[in-house]
Design an enzyme around this catalytic site. Structure first.
Site, PDB file in Angstrom:
ATOM      1  N   TRP A  94      -1.826  28.334 -52.323  1.00  0.00           N
ATOM      2  CA  TRP A  94      -1.271  29.186 -51.336  1.00  0.00           C
ATOM      3  C   TRP A  94      -2.257  30.379 -51.108  1.00  0.00           C
ATOM      4  O   TRP A  94      -2.961  30.449 -52.231  1.00  0.00           O
ATOM      5  CB  TRP A  94       0.100  29.350 -51.491  1.00  0.00           C
ATOM      6  CG  TRP A  94       0.716  29.343 -50.349  1.00  0.00           C
ATOM      7  CD1 TRP A  94       1.423  30.889 -49.654  1.00  0.00           C
ATOM      8  CD2 TRP A  94       1.214  28.507 -49.482  1.00  0.00           C
ATOM      9  NE1 TRP A  94       1.863  30.504 -48.544  1.00  0.00           N
ATOM     10  CE2 TRP A  94       1.863  28.963 -48.264  1.00  0.00           C
ATOM     11  CE3 TRP A  94       1.078  27.104 -49.421  1.00  0.00           C
ATOM     12  CZ2 TRP A  94       2.361  28.450 -47.163  1.00  0.00           C
ATOM     13  CZ3 TRP A  94       1.766  26.206 -48.564  1.00  0.00           C
ATOM     14  CH2 TRP A  94       2.303  26.927 -47.493  1.00  0.00           C
ATOM     15  N   ASP A  95      -1.984  31.395 -50.622  1.00  0.00           N
ATOM     16  CA  ASP A  95      -2.873  32.541 -50.650  1.00  0.00           C
ATOM     17  C   ASP A  95      -2.580  33.559 -51.747  1.00  0.00           C
ATOM     18  O   ASP A  95      -2.997  34.602 -51.702  1.00  0.00           O
ATOM     19  CB  ASP A  95      -3.101  33.255 -49.157  1.00  0.00           C
ATOM     20  CG  ASP A  95      -1.727  33.879 -48.500  1.00  0.00           C
ATOM     21  OD1 ASP A  95      -0.527  33.435 -49.284  1.00  0.00           O
ATOM     22  OD2 ASP A  95      -1.657  34.330 -47.368  1.00  0.00           O
ATOM     23  N   TRP A  96      -1.499  33.323 -52.596  1.00  0.00           N
ATOM     24  CA  TRP A  96      -1.308  33.970 -53.666  1.00  0.00           C
ATOM     25  C   TRP A  96      -1.066  32.947 -54.927  1.00  0.00           C
ATOM     26  O   TRP A  96      -0.881  33.500 -56.009  1.00  0.00           O
ATOM     27  CB  TRP A  96       0.162  34.508 -53.765  1.00  0.00           C
ATOM     28  CG  TRP A  96       1.078  33.731 -52.697  1.00  0.00           C
ATOM     29  CD1 TRP A  96       1.713  34.124 -51.723  1.00  0.00           C
ATOM     30  CD2 TRP A  96       1.839  32.521 -53.354  1.00  0.00           C
ATOM     31  NE1 TRP A  96       2.438  32.842 -51.409  1.00  0.00           N
ATOM     32  CE2 TRP A  96       2.712  32.178 -52.155  1.00  0.00           C
ATOM     33  CE3 TRP A  96       2.043  31.905 -54.375  1.00  0.00           C
ATOM     34  CZ2 TRP A  96       3.547  31.123 -52.286  1.00  0.00           C
ATOM     35  CZ3 TRP A  96       2.711  30.750 -54.588  1.00  0.00           C
ATOM     36  CH2 TRP A  96       3.413  30.349 -53.357  1.00  0.00           C
ATOM     37  N   ASN A 100       9.799  27.346 -43.103  1.00  0.00           N
ATOM     38  CA  ASN A 100       9.040  28.441 -43.044  1.00  0.00           C
ATOM     39  C   ASN A 100       7.992  28.736 -42.136  1.00  0.00           C
ATOM     40  O   ASN A 100       6.914  27.964 -42.290  1.00  0.00           O
ATOM     41  CB  ASN A 100       8.446  28.815 -44.171  1.00  0.00           C
ATOM     42  CG  ASN A 100       7.522  29.993 -44.525  1.00  0.00           C
ATOM     43  OD1 ASN A 100       8.040  31.227 -44.463  1.00  0.00           O
ATOM     44  ND2 ASN A 100       6.307  29.969 -44.582  1.00  0.00           N
ATOM     45  N   GLU A 101       8.086  29.488 -41.145  1.00  0.00           N
ATOM     46  CA  GLU A 101       7.023  29.790 -39.942  1.00  0.00           C
ATOM     47  C   GLU A 101       6.512  28.655 -39.234  1.00  0.00           C
ATOM     48  O   GLU A 101       5.566  28.791 -38.652  1.00  0.00           O
ATOM     49  CB  GLU A 101       6.037  30.483 -40.617  1.00  0.00           C
ATOM     50  CG  GLU A 101       6.135  31.775 -41.253  1.00  0.00           C
ATOM     51  CD  GLU A 101       5.159  32.730 -42.051  1.00  0.00           C
ATOM     52  OE1 GLU A 101       4.043  31.945 -42.083  1.00  0.00           O
ATOM     53  OE2 GLU A 101       5.428  33.978 -42.372  1.00  0.00           O
ATOM     54  N   GLU A 149      10.263  38.907 -43.835  1.00  0.00           N
ATOM     55  CA  GLU A 149       8.992  38.943 -44.457  1.00  0.00           C
ATOM     56  C   GLU A 149       8.208  40.239 -43.870  1.00  0.00           C
ATOM     57  O   GLU A 149       7.843  40.386 -42.680  1.00  0.00           O
ATOM     58  CB  GLU A 149       8.260  37.698 -44.118  1.00  0.00           C
ATOM     59  CG  GLU A 149       8.507  36.555 -45.155  1.00  0.00           C
ATOM     60  CD  GLU A 149       7.450  35.514 -44.982  1.00  0.00           C
ATOM     61  OE1 GLU A 149       6.319  35.761 -44.968  1.00  0.00           O
ATOM     62  OE2 GLU A 149       7.857  34.380 -45.321  1.00  0.00           O
TER      63      GLU A 149
END
Ligand SMILES: *[C@@H]1O[C@H](CO)[C@@H](O)[C@H](O)[C@H]1NC(C)=O
Ligand SMILES: *[C@@H]1O[C@H](CO)[C@@H](O)[C@H](O)[C@H]1NC(C)=O
Ligand SMILES: *[C@@H]1O[C@H](CO)[C@@H](O)[C@H](O)[C@H]1NC(C)=O
Ligand SMILES: *[C@@H]1O[C@H](CO)[C@@H](O)[C@H](O)[C@H]1NC(C)=O
Ligand SMILES: *[C@@H]1O[C@H](CO)[C@@H](O)[C@H](O)[C@H]1NC(C)=O
Ligand SMILES: *[C@@H]1O[C@H](CO)[C@@H](O)[C@H](O)[C@H]1NC(C)=O
Ligand SMILES: *[C@@H]1O[C@H](CO)[C@@H](O)[C@H](O)[C@H]1NC(C)=O
Ligand SMILES: *[C@@H]1O[C@H](CO)[C@@H](O)[C@H](O)[C@H]1NC(C)=O
Length: 908
Positions: free
Chosen positions: A214-216, A483-484, A581
């Protein structure tokens, strides 16, 4: 307590019995298979072959193969060390086999009609064999599987259990290709952006989506038996789950309590009479029923009416106590003497999601907020991501620390984000105890998904397993489909426009026809459901499950991110109804990074920093944002600049979240001309961090609070004075989340940087109304600065503080200019005194001394896990008292050794 009425809705005529005291002979037989196993790579390969080739490793169950190989030393070092996410990549490209033997006591075979292998978490795709007989296949990490093994098990020792796992990465890619071949269209996104260093097609495997990166977070597509595994054996039935609902009747003032007991029966299916006992001593709901069970899965509903005057309610943190009642459900059979027992703690609360037109003419849109027990809740909190790539590394102590940190920062809600896990039972039990409302996503995130029959059937099992497991927790306030994915479709993130009919059909099939349909079989009036986050709520439903603009500020919730901006400028933030968010990145402290790096890694643009920064352009964006308000260190001085950069990224994040969150809180009673406003929730992205890295988290990997978490504690305080500038005026808004009006002494002080003596001071009494925000002070900035003899904006700053007996407050600071332009003095800061607050060894009083005003005072207790009472503050007094709360216990000497304190000026 007066249960005035009792009824039972079993669709069968059932005699009501009084609870009888009798001794219970046998409980259901459980054989725990957790513990030491063996693992080798290569599905289908034999253990002996693996042994010959020296490819046989000890394994721990529950666990995963990465942890096993690290323990063995085959994977060298920690998974989070430097570039090990790349080094360890081969593991998930292989198939793995887990192997064990077990003894089956003789009663397993001939005395029990049902012998089931209960697998609470298999990660992710494969087949189970008992004594070489295939007993079932699996393809979903989130499902609790029950495999019938009666025909395969042998009496005595040397039963062999073998669980074959396919490479999750290869499986996902095979599924993608099959789908493309058979159905003729791509289900995107195929692969993540290169910065993520991830794997492709997580949407084709029912596994925590973040595990492909993921981006984290890193790509660690785990393989293994990640939750408990056991054999259960019985002759009549066992309790699978108990769900509950509590509905309050305004007219009678009573609670209607409903309990639904789900039983697993034997495959034999001959009707059997058993006693089902509900025991809730505090609630006086104890009853025994004679029921007939005749199939392998049945449910029985019990309803009670309880006096609302004596039944205590459960409240979210900040609104009241968290009263929990224990209820035990037992089944027992006179024929076999067998019993099965389930204990749960239930609570009385109602949750509504209020979506109504605003009572004001010409206003478009609907409200979006939570109402618990009839009281409107201002949702304050954050988003929860998986606490580690390896769930077996997540201790109860760590979860407790993170959830306690949530409550300590005055939060009342967490969103369990849809790219991770349906969390552990422990997690939700703790949230029940602490009063943390949970916004629970189903585990689908940032992708389109396939809707083949097999996929949907697996999703149905997933929904059933998790709703049955979690439904009774009062903390869960809402289910959300994903989510999204609604916004991703509408905004064409994954190029779905060319076949929008197909993707829309698939979307509705998955979230509405499958997930919503399945969950509503088990969910009983306990909480609302929304299809996605962000969504327009009711409007999304009216618009056929995909809204024209899921991001709308006038309906539902919103996710909002801004990069390459000045995050201190509140006018850049949209006045959403509910911000679920929003956030900004920062780096974790050197103390946290140190264990996972080499010294050369610790510079802002090092190869390692760029590798670990998964957000495309993340490093540069944060730099840009910092530069709006601060002088940057010379990045060419790599090692020297890095600690300053860590500190500045943390300040940037803290100030940004403060600015944005205070704006949302100020907007709670205001409706703007464009109908935006009436904001009722702020859940920033994100609470925790999965590995030592740059991320949006406010708590570092391991549990150390970043500056933003200290700021959250203040910006979420129930009573807040929030200064801001508008149209040349300095304004102060008083926000009061309490249920009563409070009397507040508000003091405004204007300081110049050079002196502890305020240029002026002004105190006033205010009475902010319950649950409101109101601007109570407005003054022309020029006039205000003149009044303080401040020649320029950058010469002065303002502090507003509140006093009152019904709440605690923290001083809030307003800068008239960015610190980079301000004449900050060079302060001599020191830790003047440390002593134990009491004899617990965990609470300490610290005095911080300064000879000049010091900005962003940052204290660290290197080597001692814990947190301070405040941090990152502007010190405008010579002495500041701070408390330290250790995570365990320590001594004054040991704490003092690691204490450091700096301020902004020390870094320039
Ligand atoms: C690791 O596994 C290998 C292969 O089975 C074995 O020979 C070795 O003893 C193991 N090492 C450790 C430290 O467990
Ligand atoms: C893993 O198992 C799958 C399915 O049985 C098989 O097709 C594949 O060839 C195996 N891969 C490896 C690397 O052994
Ligand atoms: C089981 O035995 C108890 C005690 O004799 C009796 O009260 C109860 O009705 C019996 N239950 C069933 C289902 O036979
Ligand atoms: C339990 O219920 C069954 C069927 O309703 C009935 O035949 C049986 O007599 C009952 N047993 C007791 C102990 O009440
Ligand atoms: C619960 O039991 C009822 C009546 O036997 C049945 O119609 C219903 O399908 C069951 N519900 C679930 C979710 O299994
Ligand atoms: C509502 O909007 C209409 C049309 O713009 C306008 O004529 C009317 O005055 C507005 N009413 C109120 C109460 O603002
Ligand atoms: C804040 O942002 C707005 C645009 O939203 C801009 O017009 C304004 O100049 C900015 N103010 C400051 C102080 O940067
Ligand atoms: C770093 O590693 C040491 C030694 O293993 C350990 O004691 C310490 O707790 C670790 N620190 C952090 C911040 O993880």
């Amino acid at each position: 307590m007066s249960p005035s009425r009792f009824s039972c809705e079993m669709g069968k005529s059932i005699a009501l019995l009084v609870l009888l005291e009798f001794t219970l002979a046998l409980t259901e037989t459980v054989l725990d298979l957790n513990g030491e196993w063996l693992v080798w790579s290569g599905k289908g390969r034999s253990r002996d072959a693996a042994r010959m080739e020296n490819d046989l490793y000890p394994a721990k169950v529950p666990g995963n193969v990465y942890s096993d190989l690290m323990r063995n030393g085959t994977l060298v070092g920690d998974a989070y060390y430097r570039f090990n996410d790349e080094e360890f990549r081969w593991v998930s490209k292989r198939n793995w086999t887990f192997w064990n033997t077990f003894d089956a006591p003789d009663f397993f075979e001939y005395r029990h009609e049902a012998v089931l292998l209960k697998c609470e978490g298999l990660d992710t795709v494969g087949e189970v064999f008992v004594n070489d007989i295939s007993v079932g296949t699996f393809d979903n990490q989130f499902v609790t599987y029950y495999f019938d093994i009666k025909h395969a098990i042998k009496v005595g020792n040397s039963n062999i259990i073998l669980v074959d796992f396919q490479s999750p990465v290869n499986y996902a890619s095979d599924q993608y290709n099959n789908h493309l071949r058979k159905r003729g269209y791509v289900v995107p996104p195929a692969c993540p952006p290169p910065e993520l260093h991830g794997e492709c097609h997580p949407n084709f495997i029912r596994k925590a989506q973040h595990s492909f990166a993921w981006d984290w977070g890193p790509a660690y597509p785990t393989v293994g038996i990640w939750r408990n595994i056991s054999v259960i054996a019985f002759n009549t039935s066992v309790i699978e789950a108990v769900t509950t609902s509590t509905v309050f009747s305004q007219s009678t003032g009573n609670w209607s309590l409903k309990l639904v007991v789900y039983l697993l029966g034997t495959p034999r299916k001959t009707p059997q009479n058993i006693d089902l006992t509900i025991d809730g001593p505090q609630l006086n709901v104890s009853r025994t029923e004679n029921i007939t069970i005749s199939s392998s899965s049945e449910n029985f509903t019990f309803t009670y009416e309880l006096d609302g005057k004596v039944t205590e309610k459960w409240w979210p943190n900040g609104y009241g106590k968290q009263k929990l009642y224990s209820v035990t459900v037992t089944t027992s059979s006179n024929r076999t003497g067998e019993t099965s027992k389930k204990e749960l703690r239930i609570a009385f609360r109602t949750v509504e999601l209020v979506q109504e037109p605003l009572a004001k003419p010409n206003v478009t849109g609907l409200t979006f907020y939570f109402r618990v027990n009839g009281v409107n809740i201002w949702a304050k909190g954050s988003n929860w991501i998986p606490a580690h790539s390896f769930q077996n590394e997540v201790t109860e102590d760590y979860v407790t620390w993170l959830l306690q940190s949530t409550v300590d920062a005055n939060m009342n809600m967490l969103r369990v984000w849809g790219g991770g896990f349906y969390e552990s039972d422990f997690f939700y039990r703790k949230c029940d105890e602490l009063g943390i409302l949970i916004w629970q996503d189903f585990m689908f995130a940032c992708a389109m998904y396939p809707t083949t029959e097999d996929f949907l059937a697996s999703v149905r099992q997933e929904v059933r397993s998790n709703v049955l497991r979690l439904q009774h927790h009062p903390s869960i306030a809402l289910w959300s489909g994903n989510n999204e994915n609604e916004v991703a479709f509408v905004e064409n993130w994954y190029f779905t426009q060319s076949k929008s009919d197909v993707y829309k059909r698939d979307y509705i099939k998955l979230y509405v026809d499958t997930i919503r349909d399945e969950y509503s079989k088990y969910e009983i009036d306990s909480r609302p459901w929304i299809p996605s986050s962000p969504t327009n709520g009711k409007l999304t439903e009216e618009e056929g499950w995909i809204a024209k603009d899921p991001r709308s500020n006038l309906y539902g919730d919103a996710h909002f991110y801004a990069y390459n901006v000045n995050p201190w400028n509140w006018t850049i933030y949209p006045a959403t109804r509910f911000a679920s968010e929003y956030g900004f990145q920062s780096w974790e402290s050197i103390e946290t990074l140190k264990n996972f790096t080499k010294p050369e890694d610790l510079s802002y643009y090092s190869r390692w920093a760029n590798h670990r920064q998964h957000h495309p352009l993340g490093q540069t964006e944060v730099l840009y944002e910092i530069a709006q308000n601060f002088k940057l260190p010379n990045l060419l001085e790599r090692a020297k600049a890095f600690p300053t950069m860590v500190y500045l990224t943390q300040i940037n994040q803290a100030m940004a979240l403060k600015t944005e969150t205070e704006f949302y809180r100020r907007m709670q009673s205001t409706i703007l001309a464009n109908s935006a406003g009436f904001s009722k929730g702020a859940l920033y992205w994100q609470l925790n961090s999965i590995w030592p890295s740059p991320s949006w988290s406010s708590v570092e990997f391991g549990g150390k609070w970043k500056m933003s978490h200290y700021y959250a504690k203040d910006f979420f305080k129930p009573v807040l004075a929030s200064p801001y500038e508008q149209d040349g005026y300095l304004c102060i808004s008083l926000v009061n989340d309490l249920l009563t009006e409070v009397e507040v002494g508000m003091t405004i002080q204007l300081f110049a940087w050079q002196s502890f003596e305020p240029r002026f001071k002004n105190s006033d009494k205010k009475w902010p109304a319950a649950q409101s925000a109101e601007t109570v002070y407005q003054r022309n900035v020029t006039g205000l600065l003149d009044n303080g003899d401040c020649a320029r904006r950058e010469d002065c700053f303002l502090v507003v503080s509140l006093e009152g007996k019904d709440f605690q407050s923290a001083p809030n600071v307003h800068f008239f200019a960015p610190p980079k332009h301000c004449p900050l003095p060079l302060a001599n800061l020191s830790v003047a005194d440390v002593h134990a607050s009491d004899d617990t060894g965990s609470t300490f009083d610290i005095t911080i001394k300064t000879d000049k005003i010091a900005l962003f005072v940052w204290i660290e207790a290197i080597g001692t896990p814990g947190r301070f009472s405040k941090n990152g503050f502007l010190q405008y007094r010579p002495q500041e008292q701070v408390q330290f709360f250790a995570r365990g216990t320590t001594t004054v000497e040991s704490l003092r050794r690691g204490l450091t304190v700096v301020s902004l000026k020390n870094h320039w």
